[in-house]
Scaffold this active site. Structure first.
Site, PDB file in Angstrom:
ATOM      1  N   ARG A 563       0.831  -1.206   0.000  1.00 38.78           N
ATOM      2  CA  ARG A 563       0.000   0.000   0.000  1.00 38.78           C
ATOM      3  C   ARG A 563       0.865   1.256   0.000  1.00 38.78           C
ATOM      4  O   ARG A 563       1.906   1.305   0.647  1.00 38.78           O
ATOM      5  CB  ARG A 563      -0.898   0.029   1.239  1.00 38.78           C
ATOM      6  CG  ARG A 563      -1.797  -1.181   1.408  1.00 38.78           C
ATOM      7  CD  ARG A 563      -2.951  -1.236   0.475  1.00 38.78           C
ATOM      8  NE  ARG A 563      -3.768  -0.040   0.465  1.00 38.78           N
ATOM      9  CZ  ARG A 563      -4.972   0.027  -0.104  1.00 38.78           C
ATOM     10  NH1 ARG A 563      -5.507  -1.043  -0.685  1.00 38.78           N
ATOM     11  NH2 ARG A 563      -5.647   1.141  -0.115  1.00 38.78           N
ATOM     12  N   VAL A 564       0.384   2.254  -0.697  1.00 39.82           N
ATOM     13  CA  VAL A 564       1.081   3.537  -0.680  1.00 39.82           C
ATOM     14  C   VAL A 564       0.269   4.573   0.099  1.00 39.82           C
ATOM     15  O   VAL A 564       0.636   5.728   0.174  1.00 39.82           O
ATOM     16  CB  VAL A 564       1.364   4.047  -2.110  1.00 39.82           C
ATOM     17  CG1 VAL A 564       2.364   3.135  -2.806  1.00 39.82           C
ATOM     18  CG2 VAL A 564       0.077   4.145  -2.929  1.00 39.82           C
ATOM     19  N   ASP A 565      -0.860   4.140   0.663  1.00 43.14           N
ATOM     20  CA  ASP A 565      -1.663   5.070   1.465  1.00 43.14           C
ATOM     21  C   ASP A 565      -1.551   4.684   2.941  1.00 43.14           C
ATOM     22  O   ASP A 565      -0.709   3.885   3.319  1.00 43.14           O
ATOM     23  CB  ASP A 565      -3.131   5.054   0.999  1.00 43.14           C
ATOM     24  CG  ASP A 565      -3.720   3.651   1.008  1.00 43.14           C
ATOM     25  OD1 ASP A 565      -3.049   2.702   1.487  1.00 43.14           O
ATOM     26  OD2 ASP A 565      -4.864   3.488   0.542  1.00 43.14           O
ATOM     27  N   ASP A 566      -2.399   5.235   3.782  1.00 49.95           N
ATOM     28  CA  ASP A 566      -2.288   4.966   5.214  1.00 49.95           C
ATOM     29  C   ASP A 566      -3.076   3.731   5.616  1.00 49.95           C
ATOM     30  O   ASP A 566      -3.821   3.730   6.582  1.00 49.95           O
ATOM     31  CB  ASP A 566      -2.760   6.185   6.014  1.00 49.95           C
ATOM     32  CG  ASP A 566      -1.833   7.355   5.770  1.00 49.95           C
ATOM     33  OD1 ASP A 566      -0.632   7.105   5.605  1.00 49.95           O
ATOM     34  OD2 ASP A 566      -2.313   8.496   5.723  1.00 49.95           O
ATOM     35  N   VAL A 567      -2.922   2.695   4.840  1.00 53.04           N
ATOM     36  CA  VAL A 567      -3.573   1.430   5.170  1.00 53.04           C
ATOM     37  C   VAL A 567      -2.468   0.414   5.439  1.00 53.04           C
ATOM     38  O   VAL A 567      -1.470   0.372   4.727  1.00 53.04           O
ATOM     39  CB  VAL A 567      -4.479   0.961   3.999  1.00 53.04           C
ATOM     40  CG1 VAL A 567      -4.980  -0.456   4.228  1.00 53.04           C
ATOM     41  CG2 VAL A 567      -5.652   1.921   3.823  1.00 53.04           C
TER      42      VAL A 567
END
Ligand code: WTA
Length: 695
Positions: A563-567
């Protein structure tokens, strides 16, 4: 290896495909069977025998089908959709979409105007075609020796009884029903019963806490909640009904009350006596449902009518209600199942996922049953009574296709191989992996030890949002590279873009997006179409943004990088850092929290929390435990932080934004890569954090 590589490149020029697959070689046909898996050789070929019997047996055949699927998606998918039962065929173009927010609202429609029913297609249609007495579900309980099974016609009877009951208590087309059940046969039964009458199910994983369950109940306002009194996990019994009661109390504070709580008495875990009960609302399944008729009229629904809602984590604290509709999802889950696992009617299929997650929706219930498959449903855990349980089950039911998550592979790999080798496993022919990247060493252990170097591995990349598998090897078609999800499924056009949203060609890495729709795509976030557009379609105009990073190698193989997001992806479970943070700060002694993912040997990623306490609170082991407990209570045990790192302050920019990049480096002990801290509001906090790392 060099020679193989060169051959691969040599034939690369022979075939060219539209975007996504990039340039792919037809070498397979040439040297099929010549190479075998070995540490030195990163190409692993399906055997001749396997390829010969496969639905898709060469890169060439894949490429021809793939080409058509992206050049004429409506035609390609209409042909497949026609194999299902439609009360009325779609009267509008098979597909219409707007993927570009600059041209108006995002919308995706497949087979609009067509009337169908997915439960009918799973059950009645298969029964009519001669599969009435075929086993639909083999059920294996938590404790060895507890087992059950249902044929397709028995399953239909059970489903109809529940559909009739639900209608009787007032559930109508479009109404939501929340299902909070462990892996009993009643779970797929409940899903199918809702689908039969056009009700929208929302399964909540039975490991979620009462507060998470309440949050979902408040969001989708179900008429009925279906649960059971208790479940056994390993040696421990858990009172699920108590958790549901607590969720009801919590929802009531938000003005939401549920009319009926249908409770299955799970006698294997606990008898009903002693269960807390609210007359008028709580109903024992066994006292009512079996009294209803075993036939029930089907509610014919539009292809675009909602089928289910499934909540998943995003980068803010509020879970997102991913909405899937009927027709496209049906066609897509069935087709991906058939090809990704090379399914044949003689297969016995087992997916270890829980129906509380999307994998259990598409590949325990719908995909397999649409194909008339025999499915193993397992209530227990893979290490109870010991680490050989999975392989005992494989032998017991002669499982041919085994689909699981890398975390399970890694956890069993740590145990002695004797747990595996004491079983025969000779029935196995295809293995599958899902949920997170599978590291090459786990891949090889899975392939060599579990699969006896015979069984191709379908490393399937996909998401709750995509409804079905998106990037996967077709097991008979491709030489595999351990750790690569390989190539796109039919109709899927993955692209890799840079920060500006510009597509990058060839060997590259960047953000994974998808160009134009596929039938299984989710249509909205329940009650929040704006968030749907903002999260998925606005980051890169004209594309669906997956939230994942990806690289593509010289041969066109795709490698997912996380993941590149805050997940965070913990044991294949998606958890938003913001959700964990908001649980932590609800603790009276926590002033602020920042959560990052950190590499974890078994879980893939672990949860690492930096916690700032309210003024003057001393650090203590007790407080640490109580913070972890708060997260378990608010989200569920699977979201409990692995590490609490005391933080007198957090690294922030002058505008107050937490620098997670720095926290990630500290968490993974890459202290020399912390980088420039001079732009921080208070640069010294970084040193403080480093000092407290082992506290
Ligand atoms: C990750 C699960 C690498 C990815 C079906 C994705 C994977 C998220 C793979 C979705 C795979 C899933 N290789 N990464 N084969 N499969 N992922 O919604 O980060 O629970 O975005 O769906 O899991 O998780 P979800």
């Amino acid at each position: 290896r060099m020679a193989t590589d060169n051959k691969l490149r040599h034939v690369t020029s022979m075939l060219e495909v539209p975007s996504g697959a990039g340039k792919i070689s037809a070498l397979h046909a040439v040297i099929l069977g010549e190479a075998l898996a070995s540490e030195e050789n990163d190409l692993v070929f399906p055997s001749d025998d396997f390829a010969r019997q496969a639905h898709v047996s060469s890169p060439q055949q894949y490429l021809e089908m793939y080409k058509r699927s992206v050049e004429d998606p409506a035609g390609f998918w209409s042909d497949i959709a026609s194999q299902f039962y439609w009360k009325k065929k779609w009267d509008q173009p098979a597909c219409s979409e707007n993927f570009d927010f600059r041209k108006g609202n995002i919308s995706i429609q497949w087979f609009k105007g067509g009337l169908t029913n997915i439960c009918y297609n799973c059950l009645d249609r298969n029964i009519e075609s001669g599969n009435a007495d075929k086993i639909a579900i083999y059920w294996e309980g938590n404790d060895p020796g507890f087992e059950d099974s249902l044929t397709y016609s028995q399953l239909l009877d059970r489903v109809c009884q529940l559909s009739n009951y639900l209608e009787d208590v007032g559930v109508k087309k479009g109404d939501a029903v929340v299902i909070y059940l462990p892996m009993l046969m009643e779970l797929p039964i409940a899903m199918l019963a809702c689908a039969r009458i056009g009700a929208v199910h929302s399964v909540v994983f039975a490991g979620f806490s009462s507060e998470s369950l309440a949050q979902r109940i408040v969001d989708c306002k179900p008429k009925v909640v279906i649960t059971c009194n208790a479940v056994k996990r390993g040696a421990k019994a858990i009172h699920l009904k108590d958790i549901v009661d607590a969720a009801f109390a919590e929802s009531a504070k938000n003005g939401i009350s549920v009319d009926v709580c249908l409770t299955y008495e799970n006698q294997n875990a606990m008898k009903r006596e002693g269960t807390k009960w609210q007359e008028g609302r709580d109903v024992w399944w066994q006292d009512f449902v079996p009294k209803y008729p075993t036939t029930c009229e089907v509610e014919w629904v539009d292809a675009e009518d909602p089928l289910f809602l499934l909540y998943t984590s995003g980068s803010t604290g509020k879970p997102k209600g991913v909405l899937h509709t009927t027709g496209g999802y049906m066609v897509y889950s069935a087709t991906t199942f058939k090809y990704a696992f090379d399914y044949k009617p003689s297969d016995i299929y087992w997916c270890t996922a829980d129906c509380g997650w999307i994998t259990g929706h598409s590949y325990v219930t719908y995909g397999p049953m649409l194909n008339g498959a025999s499915v193993v449903v397992f209530e227990g855990t893979p290490t109870y009574p010991d680490a050989g349980r999975c392989w005992d089950i494989v032998d017991k039911f002669k499982v041919t296709i085994f689909y699981t998550a890398p975390t399970l592979v890694r956890s069993l790999m740590r145990e002695s191989d004797e747990h595996v080798t004491r079983s025969s496993r000779k029935s196995l022919r295809v293995l599958g992996s899902v949920g997170e990247p599978i590291n090459p060493s786990a891949w090889r252990w899975f392939f060599n030890v579990v699969g006896g170097s015979r069984c191709p591995i379908s490393d399937t990349w996909w998401q709750t949002e995509t409804g079905g598998v998106m990037i996967t090897p077709l097991p008979g078609a491709w030489p595999q590279k351990p750790g690569s999800a390989t190539f796109p499924f039919f109709g899927v056009q993955p692209v890799i873009v840079d920060e500006k949203g510009v597509e990058i060609e060839g060997e590259c890495s960047g953000y994974l997006c998808v160009k134009s729709s596929w039938p299984g795509a989710f249509r909205t976030l329940y009650g929040d179409h704006e968030r749907y557009e903002t999260t998925y379609f606005k980051p890169f105009a004209g594309y669906y943004f997956t939230g994942d990073g990806c690289s593509r190698d010289k041969d066109g193989y795709h490698w997912l990088t996380g993941r590149v997001d805050d997940v965070i992806n913990v044991s294949g479970h998606r958890i938003g850092t913001a959700e964990v943070e908001s649980a932590l700060v609800s603790h009276p002694k926590c002033a602020e929290a920042a959560v990052v993912g950190v590499e974890h040997e078994v879980k893939g990623q672990g949860i690492y929390a930096f916690v700032t306490l309210v003024d003057g609170e001393p650090y203590s082991e007790e407080l640490r435990k109580s913070l972890v407990l708060t997260v378990r209570k608010q989200i569920g045990a699977f979201a409990a932080p692995d590490k609490i790192h005391w933080a007198p302050g957090l690294p922030k920019t002058r505008s107050g934004k937490i620098m997670r990049r720095i926290l990630r480096k500290i968490a993974s002990k890459q202290l020399d890569e912390v980088g420039d801290t001079s732009t921080l509001a208070e640069p010294h906090v970084v040193e403080q954090l480093i000092e407290l790392a082992d506290c």
